[in-house]
Design a protein around this motif. Structure first.
Motif, PDB file in Angstrom:
ATOM      1  N   GLN A  12       7.311 -45.738 -50.504  1.00 33.77           N
ATOM      2  CA  GLN A  12       8.568 -44.989 -50.533  1.00 33.77           C
ATOM      3  C   GLN A  12       8.379 -43.555 -50.989  1.00 33.77           C
ATOM      4  N   TYR A  13       9.288 -42.713 -50.518  1.00 32.95           N
ATOM      5  CA  TYR A  13       9.375 -41.321 -50.973  1.00 32.95           C
ATOM      6  C   TYR A  13      10.634 -41.273 -51.832  1.00 32.95           C
ATOM      7  N   SER A  14      10.486 -41.254 -53.127  1.00 36.34           N
ATOM      8  CA  SER A  14      11.594 -41.430 -54.086  1.00 36.34           C
ATOM      9  C   SER A  14      12.488 -42.583 -53.632  1.00 36.34           C
ATOM     10  N   GLU A  15      13.707 -42.303 -53.175  1.00 33.60           N
ATOM     11  CA  GLU A  15      14.631 -43.396 -52.825  1.00 33.60           C
ATOM     12  C   GLU A  15      14.387 -43.963 -51.417  1.00 33.60           C
ATOM     13  N   ILE A  16      13.789 -43.127 -50.557  1.00 35.82           N
ATOM     14  CA  ILE A  16      13.632 -43.546 -49.156  1.00 35.82           C
ATOM     15  C   ILE A  16      12.457 -44.501 -48.984  1.00 35.82           C
ATOM     16  N   ILE A  17      12.738 -45.691 -48.467  1.00 33.42           N
ATOM     17  CA  ILE A  17      11.657 -46.637 -48.195  1.00 33.42           C
ATOM     18  C   ILE A  17      11.153 -46.378 -46.778  1.00 33.42           C
ATOM     19  N   ALA A  18       9.916 -45.883 -46.679  1.00 33.63           N
ATOM     20  CA  ALA A  18       9.358 -45.541 -45.362  1.00 33.63           C
ATOM     21  C   ALA A  18       8.702 -46.761 -44.716  1.00 33.63           C
ATOM     22  N   LEU A  19       8.076 -47.633 -45.534  1.00 38.60           N
ATOM     23  CA  LEU A  19       7.493 -48.884 -45.028  1.00 38.60           C
ATOM     24  C   LEU A  19       8.018 -50.006 -45.913  1.00 38.60           C
ATOM     25  N   GLY A  36       5.630 -46.645 -32.102  1.00 39.82           N
ATOM     26  CA  GLY A  36       6.921 -46.503 -32.754  1.00 39.82           C
ATOM     27  C   GLY A  36       7.440 -45.092 -32.559  1.00 39.82           C
ATOM     28  N   SER A  37       8.765 -44.952 -32.659  1.00 42.87           N
ATOM     29  CA  SER A  37       9.380 -43.643 -32.441  1.00 42.87           C
ATOM     30  C   SER A  37       9.135 -42.732 -33.635  1.00 42.87           C
ATOM     31  N   ASN A  38       9.625 -41.520 -33.487  1.00 44.52           N
ATOM     32  CA  ASN A  38       9.575 -40.537 -34.550  1.00 44.52           C
ATOM     33  C   ASN A  38      10.302 -41.092 -35.788  1.00 44.52           C
ATOM     34  N   GLY A  39       9.652 -41.030 -36.943  1.00 46.72           N
ATOM     35  CA  GLY A  39      10.291 -41.481 -38.182  1.00 46.72           C
ATOM     36  C   GLY A  39      10.106 -42.962 -38.479  1.00 46.72           C
ATOM     37  N   ALA A  40       9.389 -43.687 -37.625  1.00 47.94           N
ATOM     38  CA  ALA A  40       9.212 -45.136 -37.814  1.00 47.94           C
ATOM     39  C   ALA A  40       8.357 -45.465 -39.043  1.00 47.94           C
ATOM     40  N   GLY A  41       7.490 -44.529 -39.426  1.00 49.36           N
ATOM     41  CA  GLY A  41       6.627 -44.767 -40.589  1.00 49.36           C
ATOM     42  C   GLY A  41       5.139 -44.793 -40.249  1.00 49.36           C
ATOM     43  N   LYS A  42       4.800 -44.357 -39.039  1.00 51.36           N
ATOM     44  CA  LYS A  42       3.404 -44.431 -38.578  1.00 51.36           C
ATOM     45  C   LYS A  42       2.470 -43.582 -39.436  1.00 51.36           C
ATOM     46  N   SER A  43       2.841 -42.322 -39.642  1.00 50.41           N
ATOM     47  CA  SER A  43       1.956 -41.433 -40.416  1.00 50.41           C
ATOM     48  C   SER A  43       1.867 -41.895 -41.866  1.00 50.41           C
ATOM     49  N   THR A  44       2.984 -42.365 -42.397  1.00 48.68           N
ATOM     50  CA  THR A  44       2.994 -42.885 -43.771  1.00 48.68           C
ATOM     51  C   THR A  44       1.990 -44.028 -43.900  1.00 48.68           C
ATOM     52  N   MET A  45       1.958 -44.899 -42.889  1.00 49.63           N
ATOM     53  CA  MET A  45       1.053 -46.039 -42.913  1.00 49.63           C
ATOM     54  C   MET A  45      -0.409 -45.560 -42.958  1.00 49.63           C
ATOM     55  N   LEU A  46      -0.754 -44.613 -42.106  1.00 51.43           N
ATOM     56  CA  LEU A  46      -2.136 -44.128 -42.087  1.00 51.43           C
ATOM     57  C   LEU A  46      -2.487 -43.433 -43.401  1.00 51.43           C
ATOM     58  N   ARG A  47      -1.530 -42.672 -43.931  1.00 57.87           N
ATOM     59  CA  ARG A  47      -1.807 -41.978 -45.201  1.00 57.87           C
ATOM     60  C   ARG A  47      -1.939 -42.974 -46.348  1.00 57.87           C
ATOM     61  N   ALA A  48      -1.245 -44.106 -46.268  1.00 58.61           N
ATOM     62  CA  ALA A  48      -1.394 -45.140 -47.303  1.00 58.61           C
ATOM     63  C   ALA A  48      -2.776 -45.782 -47.208  1.00 58.61           C
ATOM     64  N   PRO A  84      -5.668 -36.556 -38.689  1.00 60.88           N
ATOM     65  CA  PRO A  84      -4.258 -36.472 -39.065  1.00 60.88           C
ATOM     66  C   PRO A  84      -3.370 -35.904 -37.959  1.00 60.88           C
ATOM     67  N   GLU A  85      -2.084 -36.192 -38.087  1.00 60.35           N
ATOM     68  CA  GLU A  85      -1.097 -35.632 -37.168  1.00 60.35           C
ATOM     69  C   GLU A  85      -1.179 -34.106 -37.245  1.00 60.35           C
ATOM     70  N   GLY A  86      -1.161 -33.461 -36.097  1.00 57.90           N
ATOM     71  CA  GLY A  86      -1.208 -32.001 -36.083  1.00 57.90           C
ATOM     72  C   GLY A  86      -2.591 -31.433 -36.384  1.00 57.90           C
TER      73      GLY A  86
HETATM   74  N1  LIG Z   1       6.933 -36.208 -47.604  1.00 59.96           N
HETATM   75  C1  LIG Z   1       8.045 -36.908 -47.337  1.00 59.96           C
HETATM   76  N2  LIG Z   1       9.114 -36.885 -48.174  1.00 59.96           N
HETATM   77  C2  LIG Z   1      10.223 -37.598 -47.921  1.00 59.96           C
HETATM   78  N3  LIG Z   1      10.390 -38.387 -46.848  1.00 59.96           N
HETATM   79  C3  LIG Z   1       9.369 -38.454 -45.970  1.00 59.96           C
HETATM   80  C4  LIG Z   1       8.147 -37.724 -46.163  1.00 59.96           C
HETATM   81  N4  LIG Z   1       7.317 -37.998 -45.121  1.00 59.96           N
HETATM   82  C5  LIG Z   1       7.990 -38.849 -44.316  1.00 59.96           C
HETATM   83  N5  LIG Z   1       9.213 -39.125 -44.822  1.00 59.96           N
HETATM   84  C6  LIG Z   1      10.213 -40.035 -44.240  1.00 59.96           C
HETATM   85  O1  LIG Z   1       9.600 -41.316 -44.107  1.00 59.96           O
HETATM   86  C7  LIG Z   1       9.955 -41.920 -42.863  1.00 59.96           C
HETATM   87  C8  LIG Z   1       8.696 -42.201 -42.044  1.00 59.96           C
HETATM   88  O2  LIG Z   1       8.086 -40.964 -41.693  1.00 59.96           O
HETATM   89  P1  LIG Z   1       6.684 -40.865 -40.947  1.00 59.96           P
HETATM   90  O3  LIG Z   1       5.724 -41.771 -41.614  1.00 59.96           O
HETATM   91  O4  LIG Z   1       6.322 -39.435 -40.854  1.00 59.96           O
HETATM   92  O5  LIG Z   1       7.053 -41.461 -39.510  1.00 59.96           O
HETATM   93  P2  LIG Z   1       6.318 -41.268 -38.094  1.00 59.96           P
HETATM   94  O6  LIG Z   1       4.932 -40.810 -38.351  1.00 59.96           O
HETATM   95  O7  LIG Z   1       6.397 -42.619 -37.452  1.00 59.96           O
HETATM   96  O8  LIG Z   1       7.114 -40.256 -37.332  1.00 59.96           O
HETATM   97  C9  LIG Z   1      10.945 -40.962 -42.192  1.00 59.96           C
HETATM   98  O9  LIG Z   1      12.234 -41.368 -42.518  1.00 59.96           O
HETATM   99  C10 LIG Z   1      10.605 -39.635 -42.833  1.00 59.96           C
HETATM  100  O10 LIG Z   1      11.730 -38.788 -42.831  1.00 59.96           O
END
Ligand SMILES: Nc1ncnc2c1ncn2[C@@H]1O[C@H](COP(=O)(O)OP(=O)(O)O)[C@@H](O)[C@H]1O
Ligand SMILES: [Mg+2]
Length: 237
Positions: A12-19, A36-48, A84-86
């Motif tokens: 999670q990113y503070s309150e937001i649960i990404a995975l 998965g679409s934009n915002g699904a949590g793909k990059s978060t997963m790889l960074r974890a 990494p992305e980008g």
């Molecule tokens: N650094 C961050 N701070 C807060 N929220 C984030 C951050 N990075 C990603 N998120 C949120 O976490 C969710 C998953 O994002 P992300 O892993 O980038 O998805 P994807 O790579 O599938 O597009 C989204 O709702 C995004 O807005």
């Protein structure tokens, strides 16, 4: 043999649960896609997985060892490499310097670096031609090749690609996916995350569908290509 296993990981990113409670596994030598679409949590997963993002719960195992509390440099030592992305190249440094940096977490001796760089040039001859140019002068496709080359410099057991087709000219995208396949055929395990669902499923042995932080479907690439849900949500059929 299972190489990577995610056991109910939450990020999670503070309150937001990404995975939420993501579980998946990759066997040694496999090419597995997570779509998965934009915002699904793909990059978060790889960074974890590579130790950049911390878990709130769950565990990550690699090669029989728990890696979920390891720092990023440690996961590189374990054999995990990340494109990494980008791409995140250093724009003012040369192609050669960017590639060299990919080896440093592993080894700094010249013989090793030279040996690895020759392998990268063999895979991407354009990088040899452009070796002394600054990374900022590369086209999108060349920059992606440079980022992939950098990730190969530490002789990884597994490479994770974060949307390698993004920002790459359409006529080069196919070549990037061929490169990923070649890398896998050399025995390197691949985790590919993509929004380019058709190409990813074409390439993958197995795949998972990630939707707003949850795995909702898994199967072989062929099975998912035939899934009505995948066709409707991601292939526009
Ligand atoms: N650094 C961050 N701070 C807060 N929220 C984030 C951050 N990075 C990603 N998120 C949120 O976490 C969710 C998953 O994002 P992300 O892993 O980038 O998805 P994807 O790579 O599938 O597009 C989204 O709702 C995004 O807005
Ligand atoms: Mg992303």
């Amino acid at each position: 043999m299972m190489l990577l296993e995610l056991k109910s990981i939450r990020v999670q990113y503070s309150e937001i649960i990404a995975l939420h409670e993501v579980s998946l596994h990759i066997n040694e030598g496999e090419l597995v896609a997570v779509i998965g679409s934009n915002g699904a949590g793909k990059s978060t997963m790889l960074r974890a997985i590579c130790g950049i993002n911390r878990l709130s719960s769950g565990e990550i195992w690699f090669d029989g060892k728990k890696i979920s509390s390891m720092k990023a440099f440690k996961t590189v030592e374990m054999g995990i490499s990340h494109v990494p992305e980008g791409r995140r190249l250093f724009p003012r440094m040369t192609v050669y310097e960017n590639l060299t940096l990919g080896a440093w977490t592993k080894r700094k001796d010249t013989i090793y670096i030279q040996q690895q760089i020759e392998k990268v040039y063999h895979l991407f001859p354009i990088l040899k031609e452009r070796a002394s140019q600054k990374a900022e002068t590369l086209s999108g496709g060349q920059a992606q090749q440079c980022a992939i080359g950098r990730a190969l410099m530490c002789s990884p057991r597994m490479i994770m690609f974060d949307e390698p087709s993004l920002g790459v000219q359409p006529n080069i995208v196919a070549r990037i996916f061929e490169n990923i396949q070649q890398i896998n055929q050399q025995g390197i395990t691949v985790l590919l995350v993509e929004q380019n669902v058709k190409r990813a499923l074409d390439l993958a042995d197995r795949a998972y569908v990630l939707q707003t932080g949850n795995i909702v479907l898994e199967g072989t690439g062929t099975e998912l290509m035939k899934s009505v849900m995948v066709q409707k949500a991601y292939l526009g059929i």
